[in-house]
Write a protein that holds these residues in place. Structure first.
Motif, PDB file in Angstrom:
ATOM      1  N   LEU A 184      19.710  38.179  64.915  1.00 38.09           N
ATOM      2  CA  LEU A 184      20.249  38.854  63.731  1.00 38.09           C
ATOM      3  C   LEU A 184      19.327  38.704  62.534  1.00 38.09           C
ATOM      4  CD1 LEU A 184      22.478  40.185  62.015  1.00 38.09           C
ATOM      5  CD2 LEU A 184      23.555  37.942  61.830  1.00 38.09           C
ATOM      6  N   GLU A 185      18.906  37.494  62.280  1.00 37.17           N
ATOM      7  CA  GLU A 185      18.139  37.231  61.068  1.00 37.17           C
ATOM      8  C   GLU A 185      16.757  37.853  61.081  1.00 37.17           C
ATOM      9  OE1 GLU A 185      19.610  35.075  62.968  1.00 37.17           O
ATOM     10  OE2 GLU A 185      21.081  33.927  61.793  1.00 37.17           O
ATOM     11  N   LYS A 220      31.215  53.250  78.932  1.00 35.67           N
ATOM     12  CA  LYS A 220      29.903  52.602  78.781  1.00 35.67           C
ATOM     13  C   LYS A 220      29.219  53.020  77.477  1.00 35.67           C
ATOM     14  CE  LYS A 220      29.109  52.244  83.772  1.00 35.67           C
ATOM     15  NZ  LYS A 220      28.202  52.569  84.900  1.00 35.67           N
ATOM     16  N   VAL A 221      29.970  52.960  76.382  1.00 29.82           N
ATOM     17  CA  VAL A 221      29.413  53.356  75.095  1.00 29.82           C
ATOM     18  C   VAL A 221      28.329  52.369  74.670  1.00 29.82           C
ATOM     19  CG1 VAL A 221      31.529  54.502  74.335  1.00 29.82           C
ATOM     20  CG2 VAL A 221      31.221  52.071  73.873  1.00 29.82           C
ATOM     21  N   SER A 222      27.434  52.831  73.828  1.00 29.48           N
ATOM     22  CA  SER A 222      26.337  52.001  73.331  1.00 29.48           C
ATOM     23  C   SER A 222      26.704  51.417  71.970  1.00 29.48           C
ATOM     24  CB  SER A 222      25.062  52.827  73.209  1.00 29.48           C
ATOM     25  OG  SER A 222      24.066  52.111  72.502  1.00 29.48           O
ATOM     26  N   GLY A 223      26.462  50.128  71.807  1.00 33.59           N
ATOM     27  CA  GLY A 223      26.712  49.492  70.512  1.00 33.59           C
ATOM     28  C   GLY A 223      25.623  49.762  69.504  1.00 33.59           C
ATOM     29  N   GLN A 268      37.210  51.687  68.145  1.00 34.22           N
ATOM     30  CA  GLN A 268      36.125  51.386  67.205  1.00 34.22           C
ATOM     31  C   GLN A 268      35.581  49.984  67.418  1.00 34.22           C
ATOM     32  OE1 GLN A 268      36.722  52.180  62.902  1.00 34.22           O
ATOM     33  NE2 GLN A 268      35.915  50.134  62.506  1.00 34.22           N
ATOM     34  N   ASN A 269      36.477  49.013  67.560  1.00 32.48           N
ATOM     35  CA  ASN A 269      36.026  47.627  67.684  1.00 32.48           C
ATOM     36  C   ASN A 269      35.276  47.391  68.990  1.00 32.48           C
ATOM     37  OD1 ASN A 269      36.204  45.013  66.218  1.00 32.48           O
ATOM     38  ND2 ASN A 269      37.180  44.332  68.097  1.00 32.48           N
ATOM     39  N   SER A 315      23.759  44.876  70.632  1.00 26.79           N
ATOM     40  CA  SER A 315      22.894  43.919  71.324  1.00 26.79           C
ATOM     41  C   SER A 315      22.659  42.651  70.514  1.00 26.79           C
ATOM     42  CB  SER A 315      21.549  44.579  71.639  1.00 26.79           C
ATOM     43  OG  SER A 315      20.878  44.961  70.441  1.00 26.79           O
ATOM     44  N   MET A 316      22.818  42.726  69.195  1.00 25.18           N
ATOM     45  CA  MET A 316      22.539  41.583  68.332  1.00 25.18           C
ATOM     46  C   MET A 316      23.611  40.501  68.469  1.00 25.18           C
ATOM     47  SD  MET A 316      21.974  41.744  64.223  1.00 25.18           S
ATOM     48  CE  MET A 316      23.571  42.527  64.015  1.00 25.18           C
ATOM     49  N   LEU A 317      24.871  40.909  68.374  1.00 25.84           N
ATOM     50  CA  LEU A 317      25.999  40.013  68.540  1.00 25.84           C
ATOM     51  C   LEU A 317      27.250  40.878  68.643  1.00 25.84           C
ATOM     52  CD1 LEU A 317      27.177  38.291  65.251  1.00 25.84           C
ATOM     53  CD2 LEU A 317      25.819  40.351  65.240  1.00 25.84           C
ATOM     54  N   PRO A 318      28.365  40.356  69.158  1.00 28.79           N
ATOM     55  CA  PRO A 318      29.595  41.142  69.211  1.00 28.79           C
ATOM     56  C   PRO A 318      30.134  41.385  67.794  1.00 28.79           C
ATOM     57  CG  PRO A 318      29.678  39.305  70.753  1.00 28.79           C
ATOM     58  CD  PRO A 318      28.510  39.074  69.846  1.00 28.79           C
ATOM     59  N   ILE A 319      29.827  42.530  67.230  1.00 28.20           N
ATOM     60  CA  ILE A 319      30.215  42.844  65.855  1.00 28.20           C
ATOM     61  C   ILE A 319      31.663  43.299  65.835  1.00 28.20           C
ATOM     62  CG2 ILE A 319      29.784  44.350  63.880  1.00 28.20           C
ATOM     63  CD1 ILE A 319      26.873  44.493  64.736  1.00 28.20           C
TER      64      ILE A 319
END
Length: 336
Positions: free
Chosen positions: A114-115, A188-191, A237-238, A245-249
């Motif tokens: 993330l950072e 199989k949506v993309s985050g 939405q959630n 891919s970064m984190l479960p937002i």
């Protein structure tokens, strides 16, 4: 010997067998191509039947408070009031097929931290913006129907303590949220799509569900239909944002973020005392989403006082605009 088949007859049998085998192969290939479509139709039919059963009056959790049609009802109001369950189920089925039409996923950046991601600010602002939209929808539902649709810890408790009395509305909210997440998982949506400024049919489906729920409630369809549909939009939405891919937002509920914010700040304080440790970039990410979720509730209160349930059409419209890839705007191409 006369008992043996002639060479000509044997060849004809071989030719017939080859023809039959070829026909069976063609049929099998066609059935294979159609199996995916058939599976989707079957799942949609089952989903439709489940929705109709679960929101039917006198189901497991007791009688539903569904308003009866009145003589004064006319036009659109009469249609919505009498067919609210069918309309809600239709929206869910359309959302299922629409979400399945998502284009190929955007490739994730090589740097998953993330950072350190180059698009950190874009992800930060988009997550905060989606949290604002969810906070708005959730607050309108609380103010108009006394129910939460973006988070369900309380709904789970109420379902247990009111079983057989008034648990149906709380259970149905959880079923709706789960259904939205299930649609996203199946599709199989993309985050990454939303954060890349690309078209997201999943978020468009969520926007359609919010708008549909608002109109169902406005025209007298009842909270028992409108609330699960709003929850469906939030679950969808959630589930999309949690695939990042970064984190479960998480953009619809803040309990986990509050935990991560506290833990992150504590680790930062300990790092300052020890002379080394993590920075505040990650805790700030969580804190901003919490803040904007609360601001969404504030905006909902002000808007609902003036427009009632129709106030939720604003986040529905913004969700639809965002789903088209207009927020954030795609980055300009570098000059050659």
């Amino acid at each position: 010997s006369s008992d043996l088949p002639s060479p000509t007859l044997a060849k004809s049998h071989l030719g017939l067998d080859a023809c039959v085998l070829h026909s069976m192969g063609v049929l099998q290939s066609r059935l294979t191509r159609r199996s995916s479509r058939g599976t989707k139709l079957l799942l949609a039919s089952v989903l439709l039947a489940c929705c109709k059963y679960l929101v039917a009056p006198n189901s497991f959790y007791g009688p539903a408070n569904v308003p009866a049609p009145t003589d004064e009802s006319s036009g659109v109001a009469a249609v919505v009031e009498q067919h609210a369950v069918k309309l809600a189920c239709l929206i869910v089925v359309i959302s299922f097929f629409l979400t399945n039409s998502e284009p190929p996923a955007s490739p994730a950046p090589a740097e998953a931290s993330l950072e350190k991601r180059a698009d950190y600010n874009k992800v930060l602002m988009m997550s905060a913006y989606l949290s604002w939209l969810s906070g708005f929808v959730n607050a309108v539902c609380i103010l108009e129907m006394g129910m939460t649709v973006a988070h369900h810890t309380g709904n789970a408790s109420h379902t247990g303590r009111l079983a057989g009395i008034d648990a149906q509305r709380f259970a149905m909210a959880m079923v709706g949220f789960w259904g939205g997440a299930a649609v996203a998982g199946y599709s199989k949506v993309s985050g990454e799509t939303l954060y890349c400024g690309r078209y997201s049919p999943g978020l468009l489906s969520a926007a359609m569900a919010v708008a549909g729920a608002v109109l169902i409630q406005y025209y007298g369809g009842g909270p028992l239909v409108a609330v699960p549909l709003l929850a469906f939009s939030q679950g969808l939405q959630n589930a999309i944002t949690r695939k990042h891919s970064m984190l479960p937002i998480c953009t619809t509920h803040m309990t986990g973020y509050l935990t991560d914010f506290g833990s992150g700040v504590g680790a930062w304080v300990r790092g300052v005392m020890d002379g080394q440790g993590p920075g505040l970039k990650r805790p700030s990410f969580f804190a901003l989403s919490i803040l904007t979720f609360a601001l969404g509730g504030f905006a909902a209160k002000k808007s609902r006082d003036e427009y009632g349930i129709l106030a939720a059409l604003l986040p529905a419209a913004l969700m639809a605009i965002t789903s088209l890839g207009l927020v954030p705007m795609p980055a300009p191409k570098a000059k050659a």
